[in-house]
Design a protein around this motif. Structure first.
Motif, mmCIF file in Angstrom:
data_model
loop_
_atom_site.group_PDB
_atom_site.id
_atom_site.type_symbol
_atom_site.label_atom_id
_atom_site.label_comp_id
_atom_site.label_asym_id
_atom_site.label_seq_id
_atom_site.Cartn_x
_atom_site.Cartn_y
_atom_site.Cartn_z
ATOM 1 N N THR A 2 -35.449 15.324 -8.290
ATOM 2 C CA THR A 2 -34.958 16.435 -7.469
ATOM 3 C C THR A 2 -35.197 16.134 -5.998
ATOM 4 O O THR A 2 -36.295 15.762 -5.613
ATOM 5 C CB THR A 2 -35.659 17.750 -7.852
ATOM 6 N N ARG A 3 -34.143 16.283 -5.194
ATOM 7 C CA ARG A 3 -34.249 16.012 -3.769
ATOM 8 C C ARG A 3 -34.313 17.324 -2.996
ATOM 9 O O ARG A 3 -33.585 18.271 -3.301
ATOM 10 C CB ARG A 3 -33.055 15.176 -3.292
ATOM 11 N N ARG A 4 -35.169 17.366 -1.978
ATOM 12 C CA ARG A 4 -35.322 18.576 -1.191
ATOM 13 C C ARG A 4 -34.461 18.525 0.065
ATOM 14 O O ARG A 4 -34.420 17.514 0.762
ATOM 15 C CB ARG A 4 -36.789 18.757 -0.793
ATOM 16 N N LEU A 5 -33.803 19.643 0.321
ATOM 17 C CA LEU A 5 -33.066 19.824 1.568
ATOM 18 C C LEU A 5 -33.577 21.098 2.223
ATOM 19 O O LEU A 5 -33.779 22.117 1.561
ATOM 20 C CB LEU A 5 -31.563 19.961 1.313
ATOM 21 N N LEU A 6 -33.774 21.039 3.527
ATOM 22 C CA LEU A 6 -34.174 22.229 4.271
ATOM 23 C C LEU A 6 -32.929 22.927 4.811
ATOM 24 O O LEU A 6 -32.028 22.272 5.343
ATOM 25 C CB LEU A 6 -35.102 21.845 5.429
ATOM 26 N N VAL A 7 -32.909 24.229 4.674
ATOM 27 C CA VAL A 7 -31.751 25.016 5.105
ATOM 28 C C VAL A 7 -32.120 25.782 6.370
ATOM 29 O O VAL A 7 -33.103 26.526 6.397
ATOM 30 C CB VAL A 7 -31.300 26.007 4.021
ATOM 31 N N ALA A 8 -31.339 25.605 7.417
ATOM 32 C CA ALA A 8 -31.596 26.284 8.689
ATOM 33 C C ALA A 8 -30.971 27.671 8.663
ATOM 34 O O ALA A 8 -30.028 27.988 9.398
ATOM 35 C CB ALA A 8 -31.063 25.471 9.853
ATOM 36 N N SER A 9 -31.502 28.526 7.783
ATOM 37 C CA SER A 9 -31.013 29.898 7.690
ATOM 38 C C SER A 9 -32.047 30.753 6.976
ATOM 39 O O SER A 9 -32.736 30.272 6.065
ATOM 40 C CB SER A 9 -29.687 29.960 6.924
ATOM 41 N N THR A 10 -32.153 32.011 7.387
ATOM 42 C CA THR A 10 -32.975 32.982 6.681
ATOM 43 C C THR A 10 -32.097 34.034 6.006
ATOM 44 O O THR A 10 -32.610 34.974 5.410
ATOM 45 C CB THR A 10 -33.949 33.688 7.649
ATOM 46 N N LEU A 31 -36.005 26.286 6.174
ATOM 47 C CA LEU A 31 -36.766 25.514 7.146
ATOM 48 C C LEU A 31 -38.050 26.253 7.505
ATOM 49 O O LEU A 31 -37.993 27.383 7.989
ATOM 50 C CB LEU A 31 -35.923 25.279 8.397
ATOM 51 N N PRO A 32 -39.222 25.646 7.279
ATOM 52 C CA PRO A 32 -40.483 26.332 7.586
ATOM 53 C C PRO A 32 -40.578 26.736 9.059
ATOM 54 O O PRO A 32 -40.235 25.957 9.947
ATOM 55 C CB PRO A 32 -41.543 25.268 7.246
ATOM 56 N N GLY A 33 -41.016 27.962 9.288
ATOM 57 C CA GLY A 33 -41.206 28.437 10.649
ATOM 58 C C GLY A 33 -39.938 28.765 11.398
ATOM 59 O O GLY A 33 -39.966 28.958 12.625
ATOM 60 N N LEU A 34 -38.819 28.861 10.681
ATOM 61 C CA LEU A 34 -37.534 29.077 11.346
ATOM 62 C C LEU A 34 -37.523 30.349 12.192
ATOM 63 O O LEU A 34 -36.943 30.373 13.283
ATOM 64 C CB LEU A 34 -36.406 29.132 10.302
ATOM 65 N N GLU A 35 -38.189 31.385 11.701
ATOM 66 C CA GLU A 35 -38.180 32.663 12.426
ATOM 67 C C GLU A 35 -38.770 32.535 13.821
ATOM 68 O O GLU A 35 -38.425 33.296 14.732
ATOM 69 C CB GLU A 35 -38.959 33.720 11.650
ATOM 70 N N GLY A 36 -39.664 31.582 14.020
ATOM 71 C CA GLY A 36 -40.314 31.421 15.317
ATOM 72 C C GLY A 36 -39.645 30.421 16.238
ATOM 73 O O GLY A 36 -40.148 30.155 17.335
ATOM 74 N N ALA A 62 -38.323 19.297 12.005
ATOM 75 C CA ALA A 62 -38.814 18.859 10.691
ATOM 76 C C ALA A 62 -38.614 17.348 10.587
ATOM 77 O O ALA A 62 -37.714 16.878 9.895
ATOM 78 C CB ALA A 62 -38.073 19.584 9.574
ATOM 79 N N PRO A 63 -39.422 16.565 11.292
ATOM 80 C CA PRO A 63 -39.251 15.111 11.337
ATOM 81 C C PRO A 63 -39.184 14.478 9.942
ATOM 82 O O PRO A 63 -39.987 14.790 9.064
ATOM 83 C CB PRO A 63 -40.506 14.638 12.080
ATOM 84 N N GLY A 64 -38.176 13.627 9.772
ATOM 85 C CA GLY A 64 -38.016 12.898 8.528
ATOM 86 C C GLY A 64 -37.311 13.652 7.423
ATOM 87 O O GLY A 64 -36.941 13.068 6.403
ATOM 88 N N GLU A 65 -37.104 14.951 7.600
ATOM 89 C CA GLU A 65 -36.461 15.773 6.572
ATOM 90 C C GLU A 65 -34.960 15.894 6.848
ATOM 91 O O GLU A 65 -34.520 15.833 7.993
ATOM 92 C CB GLU A 65 -37.077 17.177 6.561
#
Length: 200
Positions: A2-10, A31-36, A62-65
């Motif tokens: 399973t590959r992880r993708l970060l989504v730039a949305s809340t 994406l962690p911390g997106l709200e801030g 999110a370096p490397g992600e």
């Protein structure tokens, strides 16, 4: 694997649509911390241009992600493609007077613009961009054709969903179940277009 993708949305609706389309092989995580993080200016005149701005910008947090970001909206032929890239800001842009949430006001604005219009063809369009460390990796596109209803139908979905009847659907985008939404969602189609290009 399973590959992880970060989504730039809340946006829960967007996250749901992407998750349904991704299936079990891809783990989509906000994406962690997106709200801030201060949002970038979305000043392009195309969906892909704005999606590119967001994907490259947020990927630097999110370096490397691999980070994916979309820009999507409703195009109505009778309105020369409006609301288009300004779908989320439609009512504000034309100084529409009304009360309620942004979705309520945008839909009221759309209905006002289409008073007396019989030709109501339109489409939902989504551009989805994947980036890593500020570099674009791939671009996906998804479109679903349909027409604009004269009155809201259904309570699911968000945005213009209660007023949009996709071609071949059993109900409005706000009425269909997750199985039908998987087939018809413009975001789902954009993700399915994007993933093979990433060779995940």
């Amino acid at each position: 694997m399973t590959r992880r993708l970060l989504v730039a949305s809340t946006n829960k609706g967007k996250l749901r649509d992407f998750a349904i389309a991704a299936g079990a092989d891809v783990n989509l995580v906000p994406l962690p911390g997106l709200e801030g993080i201060a949002a970038p200016d979305e000043d392009e005149d195309t969906f892909v241009g704005n999606a590119r701005i967001k994907a490259t910008y947020y990927s630097r947090f999110a370096p490397g992600e691999i980070v994916i970001a979309d820009d999507s909206g409703l195009e109505v032929d009778a309105l020369d493609g409006a609301p288009g890239v300004r779908s989320a800001r439609y009512a504000d842009d034309i100084k529409f007077v009304g009360e309620g949430s942004a979705d309520v006001r945008n839909n009221a604005c759309l209905m006002a613009a289409l008073v007396g219009v019989e030709a109501r063809a339109g489409r939902y369009r989504c551009a989805l961009v994947a980036a890593r460390d500020g570099v674009v990796l791939a671009v996906g596109d998804g479109t679903v054709e349909g027409r604009i209803l004269v009155a809201a139908q259904g309570y699911g979905g968000f945005g213009y969903d209660p007023y949009f009847l996709p071609e071949g659907a059993t109900g409005s985008m706000a009425e269909i179940d997750s199985t039908e939404r998987l087939l018809l969602s413009h975001r789902g189609r954009a993700l399915r277009d994007l993933l093979p290009k990433l060779m995940l």
